[in-house]
Enzyme design. Sequence first.
Site, mmCIF file in Angstrom:
data_model
loop_
_atom_site.group_PDB
_atom_site.id
_atom_site.type_symbol
_atom_site.label_atom_id
_atom_site.label_comp_id
_atom_site.label_asym_id
_atom_site.label_seq_id
_atom_site.Cartn_x
_atom_site.Cartn_y
_atom_site.Cartn_z
ATOM 1 N N GLY A 73 26.987 26.546 -18.506
ATOM 2 C CA GLY A 73 26.335 25.951 -17.341
ATOM 3 C C GLY A 73 27.296 25.093 -16.546
ATOM 4 N N GLY B 177 26.574 23.316 -13.795
ATOM 5 C CA GLY B 177 25.860 22.421 -12.890
ATOM 6 C C GLY B 177 26.493 21.039 -12.914
ATOM 7 C CB VAL B 178 25.214 17.834 -11.529
ATOM 8 C CG1 VAL B 178 25.686 16.397 -11.427
ATOM 9 C CG2 VAL B 178 24.827 18.369 -10.173
ATOM 10 C CD GLU C 278 26.609 28.908 -13.607
ATOM 11 O OE1 GLU C 278 26.634 27.716 -13.936
ATOM 12 O OE2 GLU C 278 25.550 29.557 -13.458
ATOM 13 C CB VAL D 33 25.480 33.257 -22.878
ATOM 14 C CG1 VAL D 33 25.520 32.694 -24.291
ATOM 15 C CG2 VAL D 33 26.461 32.512 -21.984
ATOM 16 C CG ASP E 173 14.161 13.919 -14.156
ATOM 17 O OD1 ASP E 173 14.385 13.644 -12.964
ATOM 18 O OD2 ASP E 173 15.054 14.008 -15.016
ATOM 19 C CG HIS F 283 43.374 1.893 10.230
ATOM 20 N ND1 HIS F 283 43.464 3.240 9.926
ATOM 21 C CD2 HIS F 283 44.638 1.385 10.180
ATOM 22 C CE1 HIS F 283 44.727 3.541 9.709
ATOM 23 N NE2 HIS F 283 45.464 2.440 9.852
#
Length: 487
Positions: free
Chosen positions: A202, A204-205, A225, A259, A334, A466
Amino acid sequence: MTAHPAATTEPTMSKNFDVIVIGAGPGGYIAAIRAAQLGFSVACVDEWKNDKGGPAPGGTCTNTGCIPSKALLQSSEHFEQAGHHFAEHGIGLANLSMDVAKMLGRKATVVKQNNDGILYLFKKNKISFFHGRASFVKQAEGGWEIAVAGAAADTLVGKHVIVATGSNARALPGAPFDEERILSNDGALRIPAVPKQLALIGSGVIGLEMGSVWRRLGAQVTVLEALPTFLGAVDEQIAKEALKAFTKQGLKIELGVSVGAIKASADGVEVNYTDAKGKAQTLAADRLIVSIGRVPNTIGLNAEAVGLQLDERGAIVVDAECRTNLPGVWAVGDVVRGPMLAHKAEEEGTAVAERIAGQHGHVNFNTIPWVIYTSPEIAWVGQTEQQLKAAGRAYKAGSFPFAANGRARALGDTTGMVKMLADAATDEILGVHIVGPQASELIAEAVVAMEFRASSEDIARICHAHPTLSEATKEAALAVDKRTLNF
Ligand SMILES: Cc1cc2nc3c(=O)[nH]c(=O)nc-3n(C[C@H](O)[C@H](O)[C@H](O)COP(=O)(O)OP(=O)(O)OC[C@H]3O[C@@H](n4cnc5c(N)ncnc54)[C@H](O)[C@@H]3O)c2cc1C
């Protein structure tokens, strides 16, 4: 609304609350604090235990997610800088060494500081904290009856219940996590010594962040992946740039694999897979991190008994305002639809507390930023170029490379760019995508701009200090109008 209970984190005499929050992750603890600020009596129940069996509020984010991963990313980045980049600055280091146990110990201290911080905030806001597992019992007079199973069993009644029970790592079928050889995010943050060969399924993040930590510390990391494209949700140009950088660093990333069997033994783990060309391959590694997504968590909530509706993924079904199908029961973070991000959970928690108070809490899903804390960092907000193309939206694009930014040169970190996408007719900013140093901090300017529906010209006209990396954002805005000054 009733008066606050006594200022204590101990169970109070009164077990009736205006609001009971289940889960003290970023969704839950923030909802509890906001509800208390609004004058409600609030209880928060969380079952997470520290290694001494005591309470460890903060959820996945604090205990096995955002915070410990960033602590290890920082430690490993220091090691990488000392080993590979200090010399460019004329700094020599003889006998560079690494103490993984100390690194993990520092990470544990950072986690504990966050756990303790949340317990302090509960006290400060007069929130009654219960350490244990909460489950729905029944609809009671005046709300919902919630049983707490823990060191001290309790029964609470809440007029409103906010469910914020988070998510768990998804395992591969046939390869359950043993946290020794086959690791979830939890085990990946506790590897006691740097593995020689680390396999990762995987990209992902979470996978990329974990892979980066252990690669910087010396592991040979191979990422497998299934998808044929790298970071499909990221703007293609940005993802391409990031892939180039990760490959140069030595992260081996194989796309389009399938896989097969995974065999774990006392010595290591073997991953059988078919590569993108259809050839059977075997990858032998000391450890395997499986990072293929997360599953909403409603274990032990007794959702079925009270008829709390779940979708086919196991997420609690909510409307746009986080109301479930049960009166007075809300769900955030979640465990519901939407991106699995701590700040999304926090925003929903805040909004729900405000809605309970009759206010108009709002979460703008279009301006939720995403960050991947690799090196280079990747951050974005809004639409990608491929999304705009698919939607048939006419847009203008401008980008500016960090290689042309003075501060990036001084830092010695010139990988990447800032890219801005704006509506072709109105010039409203539709998306900003960054790969490069401090992208996680730089993205905030873009979020503010998009929240205020700014045009690219607005950013182009604003004075940026800057030398700063943020000048690259201004230059990307100028690039939308094809008038960069420094490139
Ligand atoms: C390795 C890793 C890195 C991450 N990095 C980032 C990042 O950098 N930025 C970011 O935005 N997101 C990150 N995330 C995602 C982030 O951690 C989640 O999106 C976030 O924690 C979700 O918050 P939550 O409150 O919904 O749930 P959680 O944080 O999962 O909390 C839920 C809590 O509820 C408790 N609980 C569950 N059921 C019960 C019950 N019945 N009774 C009592 N308590 C219960 C759990 O013990 C837990 O404490 C990362 C995740 C991982 C795994």
